[in-house]
Design a protein around this motif. Structure first.
Motif, PDB file in Angstrom:
ATOM      1  N   SER A 186       0.826  -1.200   0.000  1.00 36.26           N
ATOM      2  CA  SER A 186       0.000   0.000   0.000  1.00 36.26           C
ATOM      3  C   SER A 186       0.864   1.256   0.000  1.00 36.26           C
ATOM      4  N   LEU A 187       2.001   1.202   0.713  1.00 35.14           N
ATOM      5  CA  LEU A 187       2.895   2.354   0.770  1.00 35.14           C
ATOM      6  C   LEU A 187       3.602   2.606  -0.556  1.00 35.14           C
ATOM      7  N   GLU A 188       3.653   1.599  -1.432  1.00 29.34           N
ATOM      8  CA  GLU A 188       4.201   1.837  -2.769  1.00 29.34           C
ATOM      9  C   GLU A 188       3.385   2.891  -3.511  1.00 29.34           C
ATOM     10  N   TYR A 189       2.063   2.894  -3.244  1.00 28.06           N
ATOM     11  CA  TYR A 189       1.190   3.850  -3.920  1.00 28.06           C
ATOM     12  C   TYR A 189       1.125   5.180  -3.164  1.00 28.06           C
ATOM     13  N   ASN A 190       1.332   5.136  -1.853  1.00 30.44           N
ATOM     14  CA  ASN A 190       1.232   6.339  -1.021  1.00 30.44           C
ATOM     15  C   ASN A 190       2.395   6.354  -0.028  1.00 30.44           C
ATOM     16  N   PRO A 191       3.606   6.596  -0.509  1.00 34.45           N
ATOM     17  CA  PRO A 191       4.791   6.405   0.344  1.00 34.45           C
ATOM     18  C   PRO A 191       4.827   7.283   1.589  1.00 34.45           C
ATOM     19  N   ASP A 192       4.185   8.426   1.573  1.00 34.04           N
ATOM     20  CA  ASP A 192       4.239   9.321   2.738  1.00 34.04           C
ATOM     21  C   ASP A 192       2.903   9.405   3.460  1.00 34.04           C
ATOM     22  N   ASN A 193       2.012   8.466   3.171  1.00 30.29           N
ATOM     23  CA  ASN A 193       0.679   8.559   3.773  1.00 30.29           C
ATOM     24  C   ASN A 193       0.759   8.306   5.275  1.00 30.29           C
ATOM     25  N   PRO A 194       0.334   9.260   6.087  1.00 30.71           N
ATOM     26  CA  PRO A 194       0.482   9.101   7.543  1.00 30.71           C
ATOM     27  C   PRO A 194      -0.352   7.964   8.122  1.00 30.71           C
ATOM     28  N   ASP A 195      -1.549   7.714   7.549  1.00 26.38           N
ATOM     29  CA  ASP A 195      -2.383   6.628   8.083  1.00 26.38           C
ATOM     30  C   ASP A 195      -1.707   5.279   7.900  1.00 26.38           C
ATOM     31  N   LEU A 196      -1.093   5.088   6.727  1.00 23.90           N
ATOM     32  CA  LEU A 196      -0.403   3.823   6.479  1.00 23.90           C
ATOM     33  C   LEU A 196       0.801   3.671   7.399  1.00 23.90           C
ATOM     34  N   LEU A 197       1.529   4.759   7.598  1.00 25.18           N
ATOM     35  CA  LEU A 197       2.692   4.684   8.480  1.00 25.18           C
ATOM     36  C   LEU A 197       2.265   4.406   9.918  1.00 25.18           C
ATOM     37  N   ARG A 198       1.134   4.970  10.338  1.00 22.73           N
ATOM     38  CA  ARG A 198       0.686   4.757  11.711  1.00 22.73           C
ATOM     39  C   ARG A 198       0.317   3.294  11.957  1.00 22.73           C
ATOM     40  N   ILE A 199      -0.362   2.698  10.999  1.00 24.81           N
ATOM     41  CA  ILE A 199      -0.719   1.297  11.228  1.00 24.81           C
ATOM     42  C   ILE A 199       0.517   0.405  11.128  1.00 24.81           C
ATOM     43  N   SER A 227       9.687   8.731  13.580  1.00 29.09           N
ATOM     44  CA  SER A 227      10.522   9.894  13.266  1.00 29.09           C
ATOM     45  C   SER A 227      10.080  10.546  11.961  1.00 29.09           C
ATOM     46  N   THR A 228       9.731   9.712  10.976  1.00 28.46           N
ATOM     47  CA  THR A 228       9.234  10.249   9.703  1.00 28.46           C
ATOM     48  C   THR A 228       7.980  11.070   9.921  1.00 28.46           C
ATOM     49  N   LEU A 229       7.059  10.537  10.711  1.00 31.74           N
ATOM     50  CA  LEU A 229       5.804  11.249  10.968  1.00 31.74           C
ATOM     51  C   LEU A 229       6.026  12.509  11.800  1.00 31.74           C
ATOM     52  N   ILE A 230       6.956  12.450  12.745  1.00 37.09           N
ATOM     53  CA  ILE A 230       7.240  13.638  13.560  1.00 37.09           C
ATOM     54  C   ILE A 230       7.773  14.761  12.681  1.00 37.09           C
ATOM     55  N   LYS A 231       8.634  14.400  11.711  1.00 33.31           N
ATOM     56  CA  LYS A 231       9.141  15.420  10.775  1.00 33.31           C
ATOM     57  C   LYS A 231       7.998  15.996   9.945  1.00 33.31           C
ATOM     58  N   GLN A 232       7.084  15.109   9.484  1.00 31.80           N
ATOM     59  CA  GLN A 232       5.941  15.589   8.698  1.00 31.80           C
ATOM     60  C   GLN A 232       5.101  16.577   9.509  1.00 31.80           C
ATOM     61  N   ASN A 233       4.967  16.316  10.796  1.00 35.61           N
ATOM     62  CA  ASN A 233       4.123  17.150  11.651  1.00 35.61           C
ATOM     63  C   ASN A 233       4.906  18.243  12.370  1.00 35.61           C
ATOM     64  N   SER A 280       1.152  15.397  19.682  1.00 36.90           N
ATOM     65  CA  SER A 280       1.329  14.800  21.008  1.00 36.90           C
ATOM     66  C   SER A 280       1.138  13.287  20.975  1.00 36.90           C
ATOM     67  N   GLN A 281       0.268  12.807  20.079  1.00 32.74           N
ATOM     68  CA  GLN A 281       0.036  11.363  20.008  1.00 32.74           C
ATOM     69  C   GLN A 281       1.288  10.631  19.540  1.00 32.74           C
ATOM     70  N   LEU A 282       2.015  11.228  18.594  1.00 31.46           N
ATOM     71  CA  LEU A 282       3.260  10.606  18.126  1.00 31.46           C
ATOM     72  C   LEU A 282       4.291  10.561  19.249  1.00 31.46           C
ATOM     73  N   ALA A 283       4.358  11.635  20.033  1.00 30.52           N
ATOM     74  CA  ALA A 283       5.271  11.625  21.180  1.00 30.52           C
ATOM     75  C   ALA A 283       4.869  10.527  22.168  1.00 30.52           C
ATOM     76  N   MET A 284       3.567  10.340  22.332  1.00 26.70           N
ATOM     77  CA  MET A 284       3.072   9.274  23.199  1.00 26.70           C
ATOM     78  C   MET A 284       3.479   7.902  22.665  1.00 26.70           C
ATOM     79  N   ASP A 285       3.289   7.724  21.348  1.00 27.25           N
ATOM     80  CA  ASP A 285       3.633   6.427  20.751  1.00 27.25           C
ATOM     81  C   ASP A 285       5.124   6.142  20.894  1.00 27.25           C
ATOM     82  N   LYS A 286       5.916   7.175  20.694  1.00 31.09           N
ATOM     83  CA  LYS A 286       7.362   6.997  20.829  1.00 31.09           C
ATOM     84  C   LYS A 286       7.717   6.610  22.261  1.00 31.09           C
ATOM     85  N   GLY A 287       7.095   7.277  23.223  1.00 29.64           N
ATOM     86  CA  GLY A 287       7.356   6.947  24.620  1.00 29.64           C
ATOM     87  C   GLY A 287       6.970   5.525  24.962  1.00 29.64           C
TER      88      GLY A 287
END
Length: 670
Positions: free
Chosen positions: A118-131, A150-156, A161-168
């Protein structure tokens, strides 16, 4: 991890209009409308219609998969996504949905593969990266998960805050407590208005024994209207340690109000009740823990101690014994049982238990091991990222009104409605049938249609397993019909059809003895009267069922004699169904009913053969799939059982979803 999937799916998979003998555009729109209003079972029926009309369209398979995921039918959803991708391999949304289904089926490797596709079609899609982060986390591929974060944090731009939570959370799972603390603190800095960031920080500080700051953070989370029971449990624990029992009770009560299934809340409240001497209510809390988790030996121990103090000595000994059977090297259980036995004046038994406890304490290793039973109050874990598993809870359709066909009692997540796990009932001939719009099976048999056309009946006979209760007025109609038919039979006793119709009327008013006599007369006059054999078997079945569940108090108590009577009735019913099959080998309902009869006898393999034959004759026979699925489960064939239940649910037997959910929970040890 907050993942909004369905809005994303519906944006990337637009439905291209088509037309067929049914208006597939219209039916598809109604199906999407049903999804929007959470009528998942009904939505599946609409998508079934589109698939039947245009099986080469990938979209209805995809949308049906979404509905199945909402119903927790992950096996069926995976199959539908695969069907969609076979028809169109360029559907990133289908890869995405299948990945989610595969995660729930614990097929993490293939889920990761789907996400990569799926990421081949949408390489930077945040929903795909989150799952994918979620999948990596489950696979314990923490470094890959952190890379995606880290990729998503750069995008945002570091403002999520949710990404920081996930990282923690991932750093915590890696054992990097300081890194996790830094990430949770960052989450608070980014957005201090979210209760869950304070919750995570407070829970971690509690685990690190920083009780003062932990209490501050938990107070913040609760002040922000936290609905997570763990926040109240942990603050209650801090209050308990600080001897603020009033505050602790209030927090435990609130936690249980939010989550009555919380083991920790009930356990901790039980401990607190024990400490203040409210032993009977403490026992009730430990009862609840054991009911929810029968292998929770901590609760058995605490309950046994409370039972000893209240004088329920036999129950206490039973609980101590259960612990000893599981943990034979746990001295406190022997001491506790010895004390209970002493109070019961079993001095010998008490002495033996004391001797064993002393021996175990003397022989214990110098290096202390983790105790088998933890008798302390518990800390609630960090708030589980349930949003990860609730990916499919977003609004599905973007526009449209509610369908008038929606069934209020079977809307939404009907898999959460507990049902009795029993076979779908027998099919019978009746003048009445309760309609169910979810079941699309046309209960048609050419022989019955011909019988209806050849005979002047007041109403056509139908095949149904969903009979209705008669009103008083309806019953009077049938009593009048019986009277009229009796007059005709008295004038001419050679007409098999009149006996048969009168038998149907007798059965309708539940006069089964007279119905049985009439069906037998009809068979005597016409030995090839297939419908009469079928009805006689059904009537005998009902009589047998009644006798089994309402035994005659004046009947002989001789078990051997009763078994012979039952065996005779069983053989007669089976013989009639077999005769029906001989006369009408394409009448699927005889195979179905015979399958039910054999299931009652626990002859599940032969029952499966009968249900299979019924399905061959009626490929969309929902009830046969459901009953065959249950039969497979009874012989421990879970794979085939779940597959059949999935198909039954797809065809409209909504109870199947609850059964599948309970199987999944049982398999996961929940």
């Amino acid at each position: 991890m907050k993942i909004k999937l369905l809005g994303f799916l519906l944006l990337i998979i637009p439905f291209s209009g088509v037309s067929a003998q049914i208006n597939t555009d219209r039916v598809m729109a109604i199906g999407q409308n049903a999804l929007y209003f959470q009528d998942y079972v009904l939505a599946i029926q609409y998508f079934n219609q589109v698939i039947a009309a245009k099986p080469y369209l990938p979209e209805p398979y995809f949308y049906r998969a979404i509905a199945k995921i909402q119903l927790e039918d992950y096996l069926g959803a995976e199959a539908d996504c695969s069907s969609a991708l076979q028809l169109n391999p360029f559907m990133p949304g289908a890869y995405y949905a299948r990945a989610f289904a595969r995660v729930k089926l614990n097929d993490l490797k293939d889920a990761e593969s789907d996400l990569a596709k799926s990421l081949e079609y949408n390489p930077d899609n945040p929903d795909l990266l989150r799952i994918r982060i979620w999948v990596y986390e489950l696979e314990k591929k923490y470094d890959q998960a952190l890379t995606d974060i880290s990729t998503l944090i750069k995008q945002n731009k570091g403002e999520d805050s949710q990404l920081a939570m996930d990282k923690g959370q991932i750093l915590l799972e890696k054992g990097d407590t300081l890194g996790a603390m830094h990430s949770f603190t960052t989450a608070v800095t980014i957005d201090s208005t979210k209760s869950y960031v304070w919750s995570a920080l407070g829970t971690l500080r509690l685990q690190m024994h920083d009780n003062t700051d932990a209490l501050h953070d938990l107070n913040k989370a609760i002040a922000l209207k936290s609905t997570y029971a763990g926040d109240y449990i942990n603050r209650g624990l801090l209050d308990y340690w600080n001897k603020n029992y009033r505050g602790a009770f209030a927090d435990y009560d609130k936690a249980i109000e939010l989550d009555d299934q919380s083991l920790t809340a009930h356990f901790n409240r039980g401990m607190l009740r024990t400490e203040v001497g409210d032993l009977n209510n403490a026992i009730l809390d430990f009862d609840k823990v054991i009911q929810l988790a029968p292998q929770n030996y901590d609760a058995y121990y605490q309950r046994a101690m409370a039972e000893t103090q209240t004088g329920a000595l036999s129950q206490a000994i039973q609980d101590f014994t259960k612990i000893i059977e599981r943990y034979p090297d746990f001295p406190p259980a022997y001491w506790g049982r010895a004390h209970a036995k002493q109070l019961m004046h079993d001095d010998k038994g008490a002495y033996l238990d004391q001797e064993m406890a002393q021996k175990l304490e003397k022989d214990k290793p110098k290096e202390p091991k983790k105790p088998d039973v933890n008798t302390s109050a518990k800390i609630a874990a960090n708030k589980p990222a349930e949003a990860k598993a609730a990916i499919f809870n977003s609004v599905l359709a973007r526009t449209g009104k509610s369908s008038n066909d929606s069934q209020g009692e079977i809307r939404g997540a009907i898999q959460n409605i507990n049902v009795d796990i029993t076979n779908e009932p027998n099919f019978v001939l009746s003048f009445y049938s309760k309609e169910n719009p979810l079941k699309r099976l046309n209960y048609f048999y050419e022989g019955l249609d011909m019988f209806n056309r050849q005979n002047d009946l007041s109403a056509p006979l139908k095949i149904t397993n969903n009979e209705i209760a008669l009103t008083s007025d309806m019953a009077q109609v049938h009593f009048a019909a019986i009277k009229s038919l009796t007059t005709q039979i008295d004038a001419d006793s050679t007409n098999a059809v009149e006996y048969f119709i009168r038998g149907i009327n007798y059965a309708t008013v539940q006069d089964y003895a007279n119905a049985l006599n009439d069906f037998s007369h009809a068979i005597k006059l016409n030995p090839r009267f297939m419908l009469a054999y079928f009805c006689r078997a059904n009537t005998l079945y009902k009589l047998l069922d009644f006798k089994m569940n309402n035994p005659d108090p004046n009947a002989p108590k001789d078990k051997e004699l009763l078994d012979k009577i039952y065996k005779h009735d069983f053989d007669v019913i089976l013989e009639d169904y077999n005769k029906t099959i001989d006369l009408a080998p394409k009448f699927a309902f005889s195979y179905f009913n015979e399958g039910n009869l054999l299931s009652q006898e626990k002859d599940f393999q032969t029952a499966i053969d009968n249900f299979t034959q019924a399905i061959k004759l009626q490929p969309d026979f929902a009830e046969a799939y459901y009953n065959r699925g249950l039969a497979y489960l009874y012989i421990n064939d879970t794979k085939d059982g779940v597959a059949d239940l999935s198909k039954a649910g797809e065809l409209g037997i909504y109870q199947a979803y609850n059964v599948m959910k309970r199987i999944a929970e049982s398999s996961s040890g929940q």
